[in-house]
Scaffold this motif. Structure first.
Motif, short mmCIF file in Angstrom:
data_model
loop_
_atom_site.label_atom_id
_atom_site.label_comp_id
_atom_site.label_asym_id
_atom_site.label_seq_id
_atom_site.Cartn_x
_atom_site.Cartn_y
_atom_site.Cartn_z
N PHE A 11 47.58 17.16 -15.73
CA PHE A 11 47.29 18.53 -15.35
C PHE A 11 48.47 19.17 -14.61
O PHE A 11 48.78 20.34 -14.82
CB PHE A 11 46.02 18.59 -14.49
N ASP A 12 49.13 18.41 -13.75
CA ASP A 12 50.31 18.92 -13.02
C ASP A 12 51.34 19.48 -14.00
O ASP A 12 51.89 20.56 -13.80
CB ASP A 12 51.01 17.81 -12.23
N GLU A 13 51.62 18.69 -15.02
CA GLU A 13 52.64 19.08 -15.99
C GLU A 13 52.25 20.35 -16.74
O GLU A 13 53.08 21.25 -16.92
CB GLU A 13 52.87 17.94 -16.99
N ILE A 14 51.00 20.45 -17.14
CA ILE A 14 50.55 21.64 -17.86
C ILE A 14 50.65 22.88 -16.98
O ILE A 14 51.01 23.95 -17.44
CB ILE A 14 49.11 21.45 -18.40
N GLN A 18 56.41 19.79 -11.20
CA GLN A 18 57.20 18.58 -11.41
C GLN A 18 57.69 18.10 -10.06
O GLN A 18 58.29 18.88 -9.31
CB GLN A 18 58.37 18.85 -12.34
N ASP A 19 57.39 16.85 -9.75
CA ASP A 19 57.78 16.27 -8.47
C ASP A 19 57.28 17.10 -7.30
O ASP A 19 57.98 17.28 -6.30
CB ASP A 19 59.30 16.09 -8.38
N GLY A 20 56.07 17.67 -7.43
CA GLY A 20 55.46 18.44 -6.36
C GLY A 20 55.97 19.86 -6.21
O GLY A 20 55.54 20.59 -5.33
N LYS A 21 56.89 20.27 -7.08
CA LYS A 21 57.45 21.62 -7.01
C LYS A 21 56.99 22.45 -8.20
O LYS A 21 56.96 21.97 -9.33
CB LYS A 21 58.97 21.55 -6.96
N LYS A 22 56.68 23.71 -7.94
CA LYS A 22 56.23 24.63 -8.98
C LYS A 22 57.41 25.08 -9.82
O LYS A 22 58.44 25.49 -9.30
CB LYS A 22 55.54 25.83 -8.33
N THR A 23 57.25 24.96 -11.14
CA THR A 23 58.23 25.48 -12.08
C THR A 23 57.48 26.39 -13.05
O THR A 23 56.27 26.57 -12.93
CB THR A 23 58.91 24.34 -12.87
N SER A 57 41.29 12.69 -21.41
CA SER A 57 42.19 12.29 -20.32
C SER A 57 42.61 13.49 -19.48
O SER A 57 42.68 13.40 -18.25
CB SER A 57 43.42 11.57 -20.88
N LEU A 58 42.90 14.61 -20.12
CA LEU A 58 43.25 15.81 -19.38
C LEU A 58 42.07 16.30 -18.54
O LEU A 58 42.25 16.71 -17.39
CB LEU A 58 43.72 16.92 -20.33
N LEU A 59 40.87 16.24 -19.08
CA LEU A 59 39.67 16.63 -18.33
C LEU A 59 39.51 15.76 -17.08
O LEU A 59 39.28 16.28 -15.98
CB LEU A 59 38.42 16.53 -19.21
N ILE A 60 39.67 14.47 -17.24
CA ILE A 60 39.54 13.54 -16.10
C ILE A 60 40.64 13.82 -15.08
O ILE A 60 40.40 13.83 -13.87
CB ILE A 60 39.56 12.07 -16.58
N ASP A 61 41.87 14.06 -15.54
CA ASP A 61 42.96 14.35 -14.62
C ASP A 61 42.72 15.66 -13.88
O ASP A 61 43.03 15.78 -12.69
CB ASP A 61 44.30 14.39 -15.38
N THR A 62 42.15 16.65 -14.55
CA THR A 62 41.82 17.93 -13.91
C THR A 62 40.77 17.71 -12.82
O THR A 62 40.92 18.20 -11.70
CB THR A 62 41.33 18.95 -14.95
N LEU A 63 39.72 16.97 -13.15
CA LEU A 63 38.69 16.65 -12.15
C LEU A 63 39.28 15.88 -10.98
O LEU A 63 38.95 16.15 -9.81
CB LEU A 63 37.56 15.83 -12.79
N GLY A 69 41.47 17.77 -3.78
CA GLY A 69 41.72 18.97 -2.99
C GLY A 69 43.07 19.62 -3.21
O GLY A 69 43.58 20.31 -2.34
N ARG A 70 43.63 19.44 -4.38
CA ARG A 70 44.98 19.97 -4.68
C ARG A 70 44.89 21.42 -5.16
O ARG A 70 45.22 21.76 -6.29
CB ARG A 70 45.67 19.08 -5.69
N ARG A 71 44.47 22.28 -4.27
CA ARG A 71 44.19 23.69 -4.60
C ARG A 71 45.39 24.42 -5.20
O ARG A 71 45.24 25.27 -6.08
CB ARG A 71 43.71 24.42 -3.34
N GLU A 72 46.60 24.09 -4.75
CA GLU A 72 47.80 24.79 -5.22
C GLU A 72 47.98 24.71 -6.73
O GLU A 72 48.57 25.59 -7.34
CB GLU A 72 49.05 24.27 -4.49
N LEU A 73 47.45 23.65 -7.36
CA LEU A 73 47.58 23.51 -8.81
C LEU A 73 46.70 24.50 -9.58
O LEU A 73 46.91 24.72 -10.77
CB LEU A 73 47.18 22.09 -9.25
N PHE A 74 45.70 25.08 -8.90
CA PHE A 74 44.69 25.88 -9.58
C PHE A 74 44.83 27.38 -9.35
O PHE A 74 43.95 28.14 -9.74
CB PHE A 74 43.30 25.38 -9.16
#
Length: 148
Positions: A11-14, A18-23, A57-63, A69-74
């Motif tokens: 999910f991070d990649e989508i 990358q490495d905790g930084k927004k691209t 797998s993507l669904l599980i990674d999203t959940l 609590g990684r709100r910044e990804l959403f």
């Protein structure tokens, strides 16, 4: 032009992290987070079934990311705008794909190894010599650690 996330299970990649930084995201993401919010707020049991190569797998990674609590990804997605509490919860995530299935003993030892790996990442020590004992120990230790 954004790409379809064929074979991307992270999910991070989508979302372009990358490495905790927004691209800038390179992939299209169909926002299902509103449905996941509903699922998380329902007391009824769910059985999730999807055909092979259909995003399990993507669904599980999203959940996983929601529950951690990684709100910044959403940001910009439905769940970000919702009343979800974003408290981090422990996640026990097992994949049988990485476990040697040659024999019952290798499956058992693989499960124990993976459960102890989860415990190590949470700085926990587990007891037990069977998968069920180790799982029970992990569950109890996580419950104690995150009891609110």
């Amino acid at each position: 032009m954004l790409l379809l996330p064929l074979g991307v299970e992270n999910f991070d990649e989508i979302r372009g992290f990358q490495d905790g930084k927004k691209t800038e995201p390179e992939h299209i993401y169909a926002d299902k987070t509103g449905l996941l919010h509903n699922l998380l707020n329902t007391k009824s049991p769910y059985f999730l079934s999807r055909p092979r190569r259909f995003g399990k797998s993507l669904l599980i990674d999203t959940l996983d990311n929601i529950l951690r609590g990684r709100r910044e990804l959403f940001e910009g997605l439905q769940i970000y705008k919702s009343n979800y509490d974003w408290q981090p919860y422990p996640v026990i995530r097992l994949s049988l794909a990485a476990i040697d299935t040659e024999s019952v003993d290798t499956v058992k030892s693989g499960l124990i190894r993976d459960l102890k790996g989860i415990a190590k990442s949470e700085n926990l020590t587990l007891e037990g010599s069977t998968p069920s004992e180790v799982f029970k120990s992990l569950f109890e230790e996580l419950y104690s650690k995150y009891d609110r």
